[in-house]
Design an enzyme around this catalytic site. Structure first.
Site, PDB file in Angstrom:
ATOM      1  N   ARG A 147      -8.807   6.867  11.930  1.00 30.02           N
ATOM      2  CA  ARG A 147      -8.460   5.444  11.912  1.00 30.02           C
ATOM      3  C   ARG A 147      -6.952   5.344  11.971  1.00 30.02           C
ATOM      4  NH1 ARG A 147      -5.940   3.891   7.295  1.00 30.02           N
ATOM      5  NH2 ARG A 147      -6.507   4.819   5.297  1.00 30.02           N
TER       6      ARG A 147
ATOM      7  N   ASN B  59      -3.275   3.974  10.680  1.00 28.41           N
ATOM      8  CA  ASN B  59      -2.746   3.897   9.328  1.00 28.41           C
ATOM      9  C   ASN B  59      -1.451   3.089   9.298  1.00 28.41           C
ATOM     10  OD1 ASN B  59      -2.874   4.513   6.558  1.00 28.41           O
ATOM     11  ND2 ASN B  59      -1.484   6.251   6.799  1.00 28.41           N
TER      12      ASN B  59
ATOM     13  N   ASN C 270       2.174   9.132   7.841  1.00 28.29           N
ATOM     14  CA  ASN C 270       2.785   7.971   7.193  1.00 28.29           C
ATOM     15  C   ASN C 270       4.204   7.771   7.712  1.00 28.29           C
ATOM     16  OD1 ASN C 270       1.491   6.120   5.222  1.00 28.29           O
ATOM     17  ND2 ASN C 270       0.728   8.045   4.355  1.00 28.29           N
TER      18      ASN C 270
ATOM     19  N   ASP D  10       4.537   8.622   0.849  1.00 30.13           N
ATOM     20  CA  ASP D  10       3.716   7.649   1.580  1.00 30.13           C
ATOM     21  C   ASP D  10       4.631   6.801   2.461  1.00 30.13           C
ATOM     22  OD1 ASP D  10       1.693   5.525   2.159  1.00 30.13           O
ATOM     23  OD2 ASP D  10       0.533   6.566   0.640  1.00 30.13           O
TER      24      ASP D  10
END
Length: 301
Positions: free
Chosen positions: A102, A104, A152, A201
């Site tokens: 998917r 992000n 990320n 992140d």
């Protein structure tokens, strides 16, 4: 050096499962953020008013779109969002050959481009990729950035010189130099996060050359300067996911968080988990502009 906790405030107690995608919309004077797992988009104006929209398909990142609305990543590609009609119009399907992926994180840059990335839902296989939607509307896969399980970033230095991105599970932050057209060179390791709490992140930059990185499962946001820790914002929740500067002076740092991976006892212990936080800082970011709709696809090496 820690910023005083009294400056930090929860501006939206959203209890998001996976809060993410924070960005500042300067013309609207509003901050947007998403809850990926619930596929909700949220907007908070500086006057305190809030709006929320549900768009099926795990919305993960969004940016202002030239001509109005937003351009957003979903689990299987890019769509245009009309918030007046709550309509998501699919534009490009990507990675149909990767059913366990998917999309992000994502962010626009100082060149008017939209950078976004995919990841393995199981967080095991190195199937995540990075893409760039350039100013002409072409989408380029960035093979030099490698394939990563949990991607990320990305984030951009405010002078347009560098792009930063993250291999979250390997706890490494990379950077690549951008040329005058915003095309990246070969990446290099910038920060080894091995000794830091949690996992790197989402992130953003300030005009003084600082890189602000969120610690998932680490309960803080850290400012790095020249690759070294400069200061930390201690958070009252463990899972910190994305940050972005905004506000009238671009000196308010907005921070999204998540409840995912917390058990029932932890959720009770951290009642503000999944909320959107804000803190006023002696640093400023820059507002990124709108991006064009995609018109085609090509590979950028």
């Amino acid at each position: 050096m820690s910023d005083a906790m009294t400056k930090l405030r929860c501006v939206w107690d959203g209890a998001a499962e996976l809060g993410e995608g924070v960005f500042w919309h300067a013309p609207e004077q509003a901050v947007y953020w998403v809850d990926i797992f619930r596929s909700n988009l949220h907007r908070l104006h500086t006057n305190g008013s809030t709006q929320s929209w549900h768009f099926p398909g795990q919305i993960s990142a969004a940016v202002p779109c030239a001509g109005g609305g937003l351009l957003a990543t979903f689990e299987n590609g890019l769509s245009h969002l009309d918030l007046e009609t709550t309509t998501a119009t699919p534009l490009v399907t990507l990675e149909s050959e990767q059913p366990d992926n998917r999309f992000n994180d994502g962010c626009s840059d100082t060149h008017g481009q939209f950078w976004f990335c995919s990841m393995d839902i199981k967080q095991q296989d190195p199937s995540g990729r990075f893409y760039c939607l350039d100013r002409s509307g072409e989408i380029h896969q960035l093979p030099s950035f490698g394939q990563i399980s949990v991607t990320n970033g990305p984030a951009f230095s405010t002078d347009g010189q560098w792009v930063y991105f993250t291999d979250t599970l390997e706890k490494k932050v990379y950077r690549a130099e951008l040329d005058d057209m915003g095309v990246p060179g070969n990446p290099e390791l910038y920060i080894d996060f091995a000794k830091e709490d949690g996992f790197p992140d989402g992130m953003c930059t300030d005009t003084n050359g600082g890189l602000w990185i969120c610690h998932f499962a680490g309960g803080r946001v850290t400012r790095f300067y020249d690759g070294k820790v400069d200061r930390c914002i201690e958070m009252p929740v463990p899972n910190i996911t994305k940050c972005a500067f905004g506000g009238a002076n671009m000196s308010t740092l907005y921070i999204s968080t998540a409840t995912t991976a917390l058990d029932d006892e932890q959720r009770k212990a951290y009642p503000l988990a999944g909320g959107l936080f804000a803190i006023d800082l002696p640093f400023q970011g820059v507002s990124m502009g709108a991006v064009s709709r995609p018109t085609g696809a090509a590979e950028r090496t």
